[in-house]
Design an enzyme around this catalytic site. Structure first.
Site, PDB file in Angstrom:
ATOM      1  N   HIS A 186     -15.626  -2.331  28.867  1.00 25.05           N
ATOM      2  CA  HIS A 186     -16.577  -1.855  27.864  1.00 25.05           C
ATOM      3  C   HIS A 186     -15.930  -1.696  26.501  1.00 25.05           C
ATOM      4  CE1 HIS A 186     -19.054  -1.229  31.380  1.00 25.05           C
ATOM      5  NE2 HIS A 186     -20.018  -1.492  30.531  1.00 25.05           N
ATOM      6  N   ARG A 293     -27.080   0.837  25.586  1.00 25.74           N
ATOM      7  CA  ARG A 293     -26.311   1.455  26.675  1.00 25.74           C
ATOM      8  C   ARG A 293     -26.312   2.968  26.447  1.00 25.74           C
ATOM      9  NH1 ARG A 293     -23.274  -3.603  26.193  1.00 25.74           N
ATOM     10  NH2 ARG A 293     -22.845  -4.418  28.261  1.00 25.74           N
ATOM     11  N   ARG A 329     -31.573   1.383  28.328  1.00 26.09           N
ATOM     12  CA  ARG A 329     -31.169   1.441  29.736  1.00 26.09           C
ATOM     13  C   ARG A 329     -30.833   2.882  30.077  1.00 26.09           C
ATOM     14  NH1 ARG A 329     -25.918  -1.758  31.532  1.00 26.09           N
ATOM     15  NH2 ARG A 329     -24.800  -0.190  30.338  1.00 26.09           N
ATOM     16  N   GLU A 427     -28.146  -7.137  38.445  1.00 27.35           N
ATOM     17  CA  GLU A 427     -26.691  -7.245  38.287  1.00 27.35           C
ATOM     18  C   GLU A 427     -25.961  -7.107  39.616  1.00 27.35           C
ATOM     19  OE1 GLU A 427     -25.320  -4.329  35.421  1.00 27.35           O
ATOM     20  OE2 GLU A 427     -26.668  -2.807  36.189  1.00 27.35           O
ATOM     21  N   ASN A 450     -22.337  -9.387  33.511  1.00 23.69           N
ATOM     22  CA  ASN A 450     -20.974  -8.845  33.632  1.00 23.69           C
ATOM     23  C   ASN A 450     -20.754  -8.327  35.052  1.00 23.69           C
ATOM     24  OD1 ASN A 450     -21.127  -9.257  30.888  1.00 23.69           O
ATOM     25  ND2 ASN A 450     -21.458  -7.098  30.425  1.00 23.69           N
ATOM     26  N   ASP A 451     -21.686  -7.484  35.483  1.00 24.39           N
ATOM     27  CA  ASP A 451     -21.555  -6.959  36.840  1.00 24.39           C
ATOM     28  C   ASP A 451     -21.959  -7.999  37.881  1.00 24.39           C
ATOM     29  OD1 ASP A 451     -20.430  -4.386  36.711  1.00 24.39           O
ATOM     30  OD2 ASP A 451     -22.265  -3.632  35.794  1.00 24.39           O
ATOM     31  N   ARG A 461     -14.022  -6.418  37.365  1.00 23.23           N
ATOM     32  CA  ARG A 461     -14.007  -6.859  35.970  1.00 23.23           C
ATOM     33  C   ARG A 461     -12.994  -6.086  35.129  1.00 23.23           C
ATOM     34  NH1 ARG A 461     -19.864  -4.402  33.910  1.00 23.23           N
ATOM     35  NH2 ARG A 461     -19.073  -4.507  31.796  1.00 23.23           N
ATOM     36  N   CYS A 498     -28.726  -9.799  29.475  1.00 22.14           N
ATOM     37  CA  CYS A 498     -28.123  -8.879  28.507  1.00 22.14           C
ATOM     38  C   CYS A 498     -26.621  -8.731  28.737  1.00 22.14           C
ATOM     39  CB  CYS A 498     -28.812  -7.518  28.537  1.00 22.14           C
ATOM     40  SG  CYS A 498     -28.615  -6.665  30.096  1.00 22.14           S
TER      41      CYS A 498
HETATM   42  C1  PEP Z   1     -23.826  -6.149  32.766  1.00 18.14           C
HETATM   43  O1  PEP Z   1     -23.330  -5.694  33.795  1.00 18.14           O
HETATM   44  O2  PEP Z   1     -23.904  -7.362  32.512  1.00 18.14           O
HETATM   45  C2  PEP Z   1     -24.342  -5.241  31.730  1.00 18.14           C
HETATM   46  C3  PEP Z   1     -25.017  -5.685  30.700  1.00 18.14           C
HETATM   47  O3  PEP Z   1     -24.078  -3.911  31.881  1.00 18.14           O
HETATM   48  P1  PEP Z   1     -22.643  -3.253  31.567  1.00 18.14           P
HETATM   49  O4  PEP Z   1     -21.790  -4.317  30.952  1.00 18.14           O
HETATM   50  O5  PEP Z   1     -22.878  -2.118  30.659  1.00 18.14           O
HETATM   51  O6  PEP Z   1     -22.185  -2.859  32.922  1.00 18.14           O
HETATM   52 MG    MG Z   2     -23.645  -3.611  34.293  1.00 21.83          MG
END
Ligand code: PEP
Ligand code: MG
Length: 538
Positions: A186, A293, A329, A427, A450-451, A461, A498
């Site tokens: 993050h 977020r 979110r 996700e 991402n997740d 990650r 996203c």
């Molecule tokens: C994701 O997981 O792609 C996402 C947008 O949420 P975060 O990166 O905040 O976990």
């Molecule tokens: Mg996520």
């Protein structure tokens, strides 16, 4: 002159003075001392200096955020002088003949644990405060100075946590360079939001680098030069000028809709982490906010944000975005995003642990406070709510029940509110595999790549060693995205991305072909994605 090579997190060139951010040693050494009295006096001097620093912080906070916001520094000052706390430190030095750093650390830990185990929520929250003041005294004893960020600087650190990053004034960062960290963390995402060149994995020996040195950071190649030559400075200046020109070329796309030559509209929204980020959203002409977020409102502070504070923040975002869509979110805390007052227990696998919607469903009082604030704010703009980390139909049903309770409570209290559009993040592979069922229950999908990549490929990650294996272009990930989009459309719902992959220009055309309705990206990427859409060739 010294050169280092790291990994790029976000492009761009920067040149400026270095500020090294140091945390006090995480393991405080226990050292036997001979002169107990001198050690107690050393502690007393450090404690006095801590009180002075807190006084300065209190004054500054009063001017910037008002007395209520500054009160925490007063609480810290009181704790610093608390008789039990002071006696415990002196006794430890005296009876064990140990160094002051060790005595403060042990006392801080003991007091912090005692507070954490109390039933009263206010006292529980003091656990983080006592840790904070102990760390301040230790920093002073160790001679670690707080970073001087009076001028914009290149931040160098071992690693930066999201809560550290949110606390730094964004106008004061020219670039971020860390020894550790992963490209998908993050902190990396924050750097992209802020449009700041950022590198990780740079083998710096921070002990040998002092604040005030000059550095050139090349965010695209991952290259860092310390104390550059005049020639290198000239080259960097030229590059910075060239980059500014490129950025102004993209500015011409402002005000143009993101429509393909054959007439397909793809909404290009922006991801943000705080109200302050709206400046970047407007500057880059995003058509909406696709991911706020909200957990960042909970980070870098001592206690939960109250309903009123959240309501004000959400309302401000909605009003500033006028009628444009704002997707907020709900709390996605846990894993790398932590706040002491949540009292998370240590977990073997935090990414697969107690986080996000799991916390909200287990501790509905936290969730309901946020939902109340959101429904109240919904009156002021074009809000959508989305829920993170969904894995089952049952979770969505539970959310619906809680939402209904909140709605009734507001109605009975006669408080103005609106129930907005609600969607879920896709996700987890589980959500993809049952996306046909989920699509019937919600208004939209927003794919968190991402997740989704992390869970599909079984790759943490956050683990910097695995960056080379973390491949969001993997066919499995792309097929999952397509499957989720198809299922959303089958039931007349819209689907967007996203996660960071939404800004991957090498995939924009593929996403248009898959039928994605929205791409929500870092504000700094909005115009580049728009350019790709406008020039899309079938
Ligand atoms: C994701 O997981 O792609 C996402 C947008 O949420 P975060 O990166 O905040 O976990
Ligand atoms: Mg996520």
């Amino acid at each position: 002159m010294q050169e280092f090579q790291g990994k790029s997190v976000y492009k761009g060139t920067a040149m400026g003075k270095v500020v090294v951010l140091k945390e006090p040693d995480s393991v405080i050494k226990r050292v036997r001392i001979n002169d107990v009295q001198a050690e107690i006096e050393r502690y007393e001097r450090a404690s006095k200096e801590a009180a002075r620093q807190l006084g300065v912080l209190y004054e500054k906070a009063c001017r910037e955020v008002g007395e209520a916001g500054a009160a925490i520094f007063e609480v810290h000052q009181m704790m610093l002088e608390d008789e039990d706390y002071v006696d415990a430190i002196r006794n430890t030095i005296e009876t064990e003949s140990v160094n002051a750093e060790y005595a403060v650390a042990v006392t801080g830990d003991n007091f912090s644990e005692t507070f954490a185990s109390m039933d009263d929520d206010y006292m529980k929250a003091r656990s983080a405060d006592v840790k904070d003041i102990s760390n301040r005294i230790i920093r002073i004893l160790e001679g670690t100075k707080d970073a001087d960020l009076s001028e914009a600087a290149v931040i160098m650190a071992d690693d930066l946590s999201p809560s550290q990053t949110v606390q730094i004034d964004k106008d004061k960062i020219l670039a971020i360079v860390t020894v550790h960290g992963s490209t998908n963390s993050h902190t990396a995402i924050l750097a992209r939001t802020m449009n700041i060149p950022a590198l990780i994995g740079v083998p710096l020996d921070l002990g040998k680098i002092s604040s005030g040195m000059t550095a050139i950071v090349d965010g695209s190649t991952g290259h860092v030069i310390l104390e550059p030559t005049e020639e290198q400075c000239r080259e960097a200046e030229q590059k910075i000028v060239w980059e500014r020109r490129q950025a102004s070329r993209l500015q011409e796309l402002k005000g143009r809709p993101s429509i393909t030559p054959d007439g397909r509209k793809v909404n290009v929204y922006a991801n943000i982490g705080s109200v302050a980020d709206i400046g970047y959203v407007l500057e880059n002409d995003a058509e909406g906010i696709g991911l706020f977020r909200s957990e960042f409102l909970y980070l870098g502070r001592e206690d939960f944000p109250a309903e009123e504070e959240q309501f004000q923040a959400y309302r401000q975002v909605l009003q500033m975005m006028a009628d444009k869509k704002v997707i907020i979110r709900t709390l996605d805390i846990g894993a790398d995003k932590k706040a002491d007052y949540f009292h998370f227990q240590k977990e073997e696998n935090p990414a697969m642990g107690y986080r996000a919607i799991r916390i909200c469903l287990k501790q509905p009082e936290i969730f309901k406070t946020q939902l109340r604030a959101l429904l109240r704010a919904a009156v002021y703009g074009n809000l959508s709510i989305m829920y993170p980390m969904i894995i089952s139909v049952e979770e969505v049903q539970k959310i619906t029940v809680i939402m209904e309770e909140v709605r009734q409570e507001l109605e009975q209290a006669g408080i103005p509110f609106a129930v907005p559009e609600q969607g879920i993040m896709i996700e987890t592979p589980a959500a993809v595999m049952i996306s046909d069922e989920l699509a019937q229950l919600v208004d939209f999908f927003s794919i968190g790549t991402n997740d989704l990549t992390q869970y599909t490929l079984a790759i943490d990650r956050q683990n910097e060693k695995l960056d080379d294996f973390y491949n969001p272009h993997h066919k499995a990930v792309l097929r999952m995205i397509e499957m989720a989009v198809d299922n959303a459309h089958k039931y007349g719902k819209w689907a967007g991305i996203c996660g960071e992959l939404g800004a991957d220009l090498a995939l924009t055309e593929e996403f248009i072909r898959m039928g994605l309705d929205e791409l929500s990206v870092s504000p700094s990427m909005v115009l580049q994605v728009r350019e790709k859409i406008i020039t899309f060739a079938k």
